[in-house]
Scaffold this active site. Sequence first.
Site, PDB file in Angstrom:
ATOM      1  N   HIS A  30       9.306  -0.831   9.378  1.00 45.31           N
ATOM      2  CA  HIS A  30       8.418  -2.002   9.323  1.00 45.31           C
ATOM      3  C   HIS A  30       8.611  -2.829   8.034  1.00 45.31           C
ATOM      4  O   HIS A  30       9.022  -3.982   8.072  1.00 45.31           O
ATOM      5  CB  HIS A  30       6.944  -1.576   9.373  1.00 45.31           C
ATOM      6  N   ASP A  42       0.878  -1.182   0.000  1.00 45.54           N
ATOM      7  CA  ASP A  42       0.000   0.000   0.000  1.00 45.54           C
ATOM      8  C   ASP A  42       0.916   1.233   0.000  1.00 45.54           C
ATOM      9  O   ASP A  42       0.944   1.993   0.948  1.00 45.54           O
ATOM     10  CB  ASP A  42      -0.943  -0.014   1.220  1.00 45.54           C
TER      11      ASP A  42
HETATM   12  O1  RIB Z   1       1.799  -0.773  11.009  1.00 42.61           O
HETATM   13  C1  RIB Z   1       2.793  -0.563  10.063  1.00 42.61           C
HETATM   14  C2  RIB Z   1       2.275  -0.844   8.671  1.00 42.61           C
HETATM   15  O2  RIB Z   1       1.213   0.047   8.394  1.00 42.61           O
HETATM   16  C3  RIB Z   1       3.292  -0.649   7.583  1.00 42.61           C
HETATM   17  O3  RIB Z   1       3.077  -1.604   6.572  1.00 42.61           O
HETATM   18  C4  RIB Z   1       2.994   0.737   7.084  1.00 42.61           C
HETATM   19  O4  RIB Z   1       3.381   0.921   5.736  1.00 42.61           O
HETATM   20  C5  RIB Z   1       1.502   0.837   7.251  1.00 42.61           C
HETATM   21  O5  RIB Z   1       0.867   0.286   6.143  1.00 42.61           O
HETATM   22 CA    CA Z   2       2.754  -0.804   4.234  1.00 41.01          CA
END
Ligand code: RIB
Ligand code: CA
Length: 320
Positions: free
Chosen positions: A244, A12
């Site tokens: 992340h 995303d």
């Molecule tokens: O919680 C972190 C996630 O949420 C990551 O994938 C960030 O890009 C958002 O989509």
């Molecule tokens: Ca993400």
Amino acid sequence: MSDDRLHILDCDTGVDDAMAIGLLLAEAPQTFVGATAVFGNVDVRRAALNTRSLLELAGRADIPVHLGAASSLDGAFWGSGHRVHGENGVGGVQLPNPTGTAGDGEPAPSYLVRTVRENPGRVVIIAVGPLTNLAIALSMDPGIAELVAEIVIMGGAVRHPGNATPAAEANVWHDPEAADRVLRSGARVRLVPLDATMQQRMTGDEQTELAGSSSRFAQAVAQASEHYLDFYTNVFPGRQCALHDPLVAALALDSALVTSEVTTSIEVQLAPGPARGQTVADLRGLYKGPVHREGHTTSVVLETEAGFSRRLVEALTCLP
Ligand code: RIB
Ligand code: CA
């Protein structure tokens, strides 16, 4: 791990998704065969556009981007992470307009089903957004669960608090029913929750290093990270942001970084209320009581070796 694996990124595309794209381009240039876009940090069209622009910036217009789900399975959420990722998902940075269309013809769930069927046991799906595309693909063809090599997910919070709500991590919170469907599918799943991803951070100094490199991709990520680092000043001391999605992309390539991982059941809370979207893992060990689920298939990465940001900086700066 077999080296004939193929990697598909389901994203995303916000700022940390952009870092994951860069890591895969640098470390798995031959096996990164496709991307699928999903709503989440932004709407699905913008996610596809950002993904396409980033791939082209790195000279990889050959990697297809497939347009996926525009909303959660219940139709309630269409994407918005502007507070964290900026208005356009990449911190307001104007990436060059892609020459190709944002989304290739075949919808993301069909592309996932077809690619897994054509390459049994070889496809690793790296899911770093809401799990809607995968849930739809698994509903279209439940048999792909046993044909996919692995699904590696950035999602959930086990001992760590949530980030979207006190209990829920954003990717699960944005479509809990989809996450539940994927986790119950029987596919080999590796879940990388906030417990692991919040510990790996990029500093303001490393952002400066990216900006000063000769890589236009690294420079774009540095610029996009400005807004993301600003957001994180309310979360961490000093100037640093969580890595992340790139951490999860790295773990899909090899497990060298993992220092603590358990195989357990994961239950996604679906009922309305404060626990909706929570991922409940059974970590009781010796204290296990009469209530537990057999047939655990989810590996949960709880900790990774410190210092991943160096590997990321090296990967991004070697791109064009
Ligand atoms: O919680 C972190 C996630 O949420 C990551 O994938 C960030 O890009 C958002 O989509
Ligand atoms: Ca993400």
